[in-house]
Write an enzyme that holds these catalytic residues in place. Structure first.
Site, PDB file in Angstrom:
ATOM      1  N   PRO A 287      -3.510 -12.066   9.990  1.00 35.02           N
ATOM      2  CA  PRO A 287      -4.324 -12.051  11.708  1.00 35.02           C
ATOM      3  C   PRO A 287      -4.319  -9.786  11.642  1.00 35.02           C
ATOM      4  O   PRO A 287      -3.098  -9.358  11.364  1.00 35.02           O
ATOM      5  CB  PRO A 287      -2.921 -12.454  12.757  1.00 35.02           C
ATOM      6  CG  PRO A 287      -1.916 -12.403  11.717  1.00 35.02           C
ATOM      7  CD  PRO A 287      -2.245 -12.422   9.682  1.00 35.02           C
ATOM      8  N   ASP A 288      -5.157  -9.960  12.573  1.00 31.02           N
ATOM      9  CA  ASP A 288      -5.064  -8.466  12.971  1.00 31.02           C
ATOM     10  C   ASP A 288      -4.406  -8.033  14.484  1.00 31.02           C
ATOM     11  O   ASP A 288      -4.779  -8.203  15.537  1.00 31.02           O
ATOM     12  CB  ASP A 288      -6.788  -7.976  13.505  1.00 31.02           C
ATOM     13  CG  ASP A 288      -7.219  -6.475  13.328  1.00 31.02           C
ATOM     14  OD1 ASP A 288      -6.724  -5.760  14.006  1.00 31.02           O
ATOM     15  OD2 ASP A 288      -8.290  -5.978  13.035  1.00 31.02           O
ATOM     16  N   ILE A 289      -3.302  -7.987  14.202  1.00 36.03           N
ATOM     17  CA  ILE A 289      -2.103  -7.701  15.241  1.00 36.03           C
ATOM     18  C   ILE A 289      -2.863  -6.640  16.321  1.00 36.03           C
ATOM     19  O   ILE A 289      -2.592  -6.759  17.431  1.00 36.03           O
ATOM     20  CB  ILE A 289      -1.219  -6.523  14.647  1.00 36.03           C
ATOM     21  CG1 ILE A 289      -0.385  -7.782  13.376  1.00 36.03           C
ATOM     22  CG2 ILE A 289       0.191  -7.016  15.518  1.00 36.03           C
ATOM     23  CD1 ILE A 289       1.260  -6.219  12.521  1.00 36.03           C
TER      24      ILE A 289
ATOM     25  N   PHE B   7      -4.545   2.810  14.751  1.00 33.88           N
ATOM     26  CA  PHE B   7      -4.752   4.303  13.857  1.00 33.88           C
ATOM     27  C   PHE B   7      -5.648   3.788  12.929  1.00 33.88           C
ATOM     28  O   PHE B   7      -6.041   2.894  12.513  1.00 33.88           O
ATOM     29  CB  PHE B   7      -3.192   4.630  12.963  1.00 33.88           C
ATOM     30  CG  PHE B   7      -2.456   5.359  13.451  1.00 33.88           C
ATOM     31  CD1 PHE B   7      -1.428   5.016  14.659  1.00 33.88           C
ATOM     32  CD2 PHE B   7      -2.464   6.839  12.397  1.00 33.88           C
ATOM     33  CE1 PHE B   7      -0.554   6.438  14.658  1.00 33.88           C
ATOM     34  CE2 PHE B   7      -1.858   7.468  13.531  1.00 33.88           C
ATOM     35  CZ  PHE B   7      -0.811   7.882  14.054  1.00 33.88           C
TER      36      PHE B   7
ATOM     37  N   LYS C  88       8.661 -17.401 -10.644  1.00 33.79           N
ATOM     38  CA  LYS C  88       7.847 -15.944 -11.091  1.00 33.79           C
ATOM     39  C   LYS C  88       6.670 -16.981 -11.702  1.00 33.79           C
ATOM     40  O   LYS C  88       6.860 -17.255 -13.126  1.00 33.79           O
ATOM     41  CB  LYS C  88       8.819 -15.442 -12.466  1.00 33.79           C
ATOM     42  CG  LYS C  88       7.855 -14.417 -12.935  1.00 33.79           C
ATOM     43  CD  LYS C  88       8.791 -13.868 -13.717  1.00 33.79           C
ATOM     44  CE  LYS C  88       8.120 -12.517 -14.097  1.00 33.79           C
ATOM     45  NZ  LYS C  88       8.983 -11.563 -16.246  1.00 33.79           N
TER      46      LYS C  88
ATOM     47  N   ASP D  83      -4.738  -6.360   5.338  1.00 31.94           N
ATOM     48  CA  ASP D  83      -5.431  -7.325   5.907  1.00 31.94           C
ATOM     49  C   ASP D  83      -6.160  -8.505   5.001  1.00 31.94           C
ATOM     50  O   ASP D  83      -5.734  -9.482   5.577  1.00 31.94           O
ATOM     51  CB  ASP D  83      -6.796  -6.370   5.617  1.00 31.94           C
ATOM     52  CG  ASP D  83      -7.235  -5.175   5.673  1.00 31.94           C
ATOM     53  OD1 ASP D  83      -6.091  -5.460   7.104  1.00 31.94           O
ATOM     54  OD2 ASP D  83      -7.893  -4.333   5.949  1.00 31.94           O
TER      55      ASP D  83
ATOM     56  N   LYS E  95     -14.840   1.111  14.238  1.00 30.27           N
ATOM     57  CA  LYS E  95     -13.219  -0.076  14.748  1.00 30.27           C
ATOM     58  C   LYS E  95     -12.496   0.061  15.831  1.00 30.27           C
ATOM     59  O   LYS E  95     -11.777  -0.846  16.655  1.00 30.27           O
ATOM     60  CB  LYS E  95     -12.729   0.755  13.381  1.00 30.27           C
ATOM     61  CG  LYS E  95     -11.467  -0.030  13.100  1.00 30.27           C
ATOM     62  CD  LYS E  95     -10.136   1.007  11.866  1.00 30.27           C
ATOM     63  CE  LYS E  95     -11.495   0.661  10.734  1.00 30.27           C
ATOM     64  NZ  LYS E  95     -10.003   1.247   9.244  1.00 30.27           N
TER      65      LYS E  95
ATOM     66  N   ASN F  40       1.270  -1.867  -0.026  1.00 32.46           N
ATOM     67  CA  ASN F  40      -0.197   0.139   0.073  1.00 32.46           C
ATOM     68  C   ASN F  40       0.678   1.295  -0.145  1.00 32.46           C
ATOM     69  O   ASN F  40       1.817   0.687   0.397  1.00 32.46           O
ATOM     70  CB  ASN F  40      -0.678  -0.004   1.614  1.00 32.46           C
ATOM     71  CG  ASN F  40      -0.332  -0.462   2.908  1.00 32.46           C
ATOM     72  OD1 ASN F  40       0.555   0.987   2.779  1.00 32.46           O
ATOM     73  ND2 ASN F  40      -0.041  -1.554   3.613  1.00 32.46           N
TER      74      ASN F  40
HETATM   75  N1  CTP Z   1      -3.924  -3.322  11.680  1.00 32.28           N
HETATM   76  C1  CTP Z   1      -3.329  -4.594  11.938  1.00 32.28           C
HETATM   77  N2  CTP Z   1      -3.541  -5.768  11.637  1.00 32.28           N
HETATM   78  C2  CTP Z   1      -4.134  -5.540  10.626  1.00 32.28           C
HETATM   79  C3  CTP Z   1      -4.614  -4.483  10.288  1.00 32.28           C
HETATM   80  C4  CTP Z   1      -4.725  -3.401  10.775  1.00 32.28           C
HETATM   81  O1  CTP Z   1      -2.868  -4.702  13.582  1.00 32.28           O
HETATM   82  N3  CTP Z   1      -4.093  -7.056   9.858  1.00 32.28           N
HETATM   83  C5  CTP Z   1      -3.904  -2.495  12.839  1.00 32.28           C
HETATM   84  C6  CTP Z   1      -3.644  -1.007  11.866  1.00 32.28           C
HETATM   85  O2  CTP Z   1      -2.095  -1.125  12.257  1.00 32.28           O
HETATM   86  C7  CTP Z   1      -4.526   0.414  12.681  1.00 32.28           C
HETATM   87  C8  CTP Z   1      -5.475  -0.346  12.848  1.00 32.28           C
HETATM   88  O3  CTP Z   1      -5.635  -1.929  13.196  1.00 32.28           O
HETATM   89  O4  CTP Z   1      -3.366   0.959  13.785  1.00 32.28           O
HETATM   90  C9  CTP Z   1      -6.200  -0.108  11.642  1.00 32.28           C
HETATM   91  O5  CTP Z   1      -6.137  -0.013  10.508  1.00 32.28           O
HETATM   92  P1  CTP Z   1      -7.168  -0.676   9.243  1.00 32.28           P
HETATM   93  O6  CTP Z   1      -6.108  -0.152   7.928  1.00 32.28           O
HETATM   94  O7  CTP Z   1      -7.511   1.211   9.304  1.00 32.28           O
HETATM   95  O8  CTP Z   1      -8.494  -1.032   9.382  1.00 32.28           O
HETATM   96  P2  CTP Z   1      -8.706  -2.068   9.277  1.00 32.28           P
HETATM   97  O9  CTP Z   1      -8.304  -2.882  10.556  1.00 32.28           O
HETATM   98  O10 CTP Z   1      -7.715  -3.337   8.034  1.00 32.28           O
HETATM   99  O11 CTP Z   1     -10.143  -2.362   8.788  1.00 32.28           O
HETATM  100  P3  CTP Z   1     -10.859  -1.386   7.118  1.00 32.28           P
HETATM  101  O12 CTP Z   1      -9.533  -1.652   5.961  1.00 32.28           O
HETATM  102  O13 CTP Z   1     -11.454  -2.511   6.780  1.00 32.28           O
HETATM  103  O14 CTP Z   1     -10.558  -0.254   7.599  1.00 32.28           O
END
Ligand code: CTP
Length: 391
Positions: free
Chosen positions: A301-303, A319, A284, A274, A333, A208
């Site tokens: 994983p959502d850290i 954030f 390749k 995500d 959120k 990104n």
């Molecule tokens: N984050 C994380 N792990 C993920 C995705 C996000 O720890 N797999 C953390 C980011 O570092 C940030 C927060 O979650 O502090 C929110 O990230 P954001 O991209 O705004 O939200 P998402 O949880 O990814 O949800 P969405 O993309 O649907 O808005």
């Protein structure tokens, strides 16, 4: 105001060296301890005796003029709270930028872990030289504070930019740094930054546009405020605090989890992907005759959510990057993630956020209280974030 603070002044061989006598007196008047190191050339412009009388300390020129064995560059570097190099010649600036340690002054700089102010002074053509400008940019990016020279009549007869900035400016900048609240002292703060990189095959990846600038500003300010900082980042960054380089979300998760137990605060400023490719191809992926290709993605994983669940006394900050319905989405959120604070920023605006040096955010806490921070540099925003969390 500066009682007991240790100021180390490095003087190099420029005509403006005589002006540093007044700078020493300004620090002494505020009861600071002043030590002076000089290059050999500096003593062509100002005498050792003058500097010793003003600073009330012996003046050192090289590592070998000490009476008893004591690696002076290390003890000087350890004892000082700040180092000021003024006037800084093109020669010394270039040596520092390239890690050269061929005299006491440059050796101290190499071992110095606290703030360094550099006040250049030189002929205007030397100042304009792209090599010197590159070296200064390099130092500025490495967090050295450069106080630009003034324009005017130069001792060499030229008129242009190159005259040492006023000693008042040097004194004020140093005092500002020395008086900064060390209110994060003793705290271990972990910050993540940058966009994660999820491989598809040896040449392709998903990522990104995150520049990592907000996370870096937070880490720099935490360091300035006296915290023990660890920056976990996907960006190529050099600092004098701990940096752990990672690439993917999984690597970032492992690094964050390792730090969790011993930290007081974790700030997830990174843009974590995500999803990642379910299978990373070892070879390749070749183009085929088909017009479409599908890559299966699996959830990362959502850290932030995981550490918020596992935390004990740590403050967890996330954030929230949104392109629409900023506050509404941020409120949902913070409940989903379970963190203590969420910093919401609008990524649809071009004048703030991704890649910009500026930001405008709203801090939301777990009770739903909100604080809007108006548009400011990322460093200012970082300062206000710490003042809100720990104020
Ligand atoms: N984050 C994380 N792990 C993920 C995705 C996000 O720890 N797999 C953390 C980011 O570092 C940030 C927060 O979650 O502090 C929110 O990230 P954001 O991209 O705004 O939200 P998402 O949880 O990814 O949800 P969405 O993309 O649907 O808005």
């Amino acid at each position: 105001m500066l009682k007991g603070r240790n100021v180390l002044i490095g003087i190099t061989g420029g005509i403006a060296a005589y002006k540093i006598c007044e700078l020493i007196r300004m620090f002494k008047r505020q009861n600071a301890n002043v030590r002076v190191v000089c290059t050999e050339n500096a003593l062509n412009f100002v005498t050792k005796l003058t500097l010793e009388n003003l600073s009330k300390n012996p003046v050192s020129i090289n590592e070998f003029d000490v009476e008893k064995f004591n690696p002076e560059h290390i003890s000087y570097a350890d004892e000082a709270d700040i180092m000021i190099i003024a006037p800084a010649t093109a020669n010394t600036i270039s040596k520092i930028a390239n890690g050269i340690c061929d005299n006491l002054l440059t050796s101290i700089v190499c071992a110095f872990k606290k703030p360094i102010i550099i006040a250049p002074a030189m002929n205007c053509n030397m100042w304009d030289n792209p090599i010197i400008q590159d070296n200064l940019n390099k130092l500025s990016k490495l967090n050295y504070k450069i106080l630009e020279p003034e324009s005017g009549y130069l001792a060499c007869g030229y008129e242009g930019k190159g005259r040492l900035c006023s000693v008042d400016v040097i004194f004020e900048e140093a005092s500002k740094i020395l008086n900064q609240k060390q209110f994060l002292s003793g705290k271990k703060i972990v910050i993540t930054s940058g966009g994660t990189i999820e491989d598809i095959d040896p040449v392709r990846y998903i990522s990104n546009y995150s520049s990592g600038k907000m996370g870096l500003a937070l880490a720099d300010i935490a360091n300035e405020y006296g915290a023990d900082v660890t920056l976990i980042t996907t960006c190529d960054t050099k600092r004098n605090y701990q940096i752990i380089n990672v690439k993917s979300a999984i690597e970032m998760k492992n690094a964050v989890e390792k730090e969790l137990e011993n930290s007081d605060c974790i700030i997830m400023a990174a843009a974590v992907a995500d999803y990642r490719a379910k299978n990373i191809s070892e070879q390749k992926i070749k183009k085929t005759d088909d017009d479409e290709i599908s890559i299966t993605l699996v959830k990362n994983p959502d850290i932030l959510k995981e550490i918020s669940n596992k935390k004990t006394s740590q403050i967890i900050v996330g954030f929230c990057a949104e392109s629409e319905n900023l506050i509404e989405n941020a409120k949902t959120k913070i409940l989903q993630k379970g963190c203590d604070y969420l910093i919401a920023n609008d990524i649809s605006r071009k004048d703030i956020g991704f890649s910009s040096d500026y930001n405008e955010v709203t801090i939301i806490d777990k009770h739903g209280c909100m604080k809007k921070l108006s548009r400011a540099s990322k460093s200012d925003i970082a300062r206000q974030i710490f003042e809100t969390i720990y104020g």
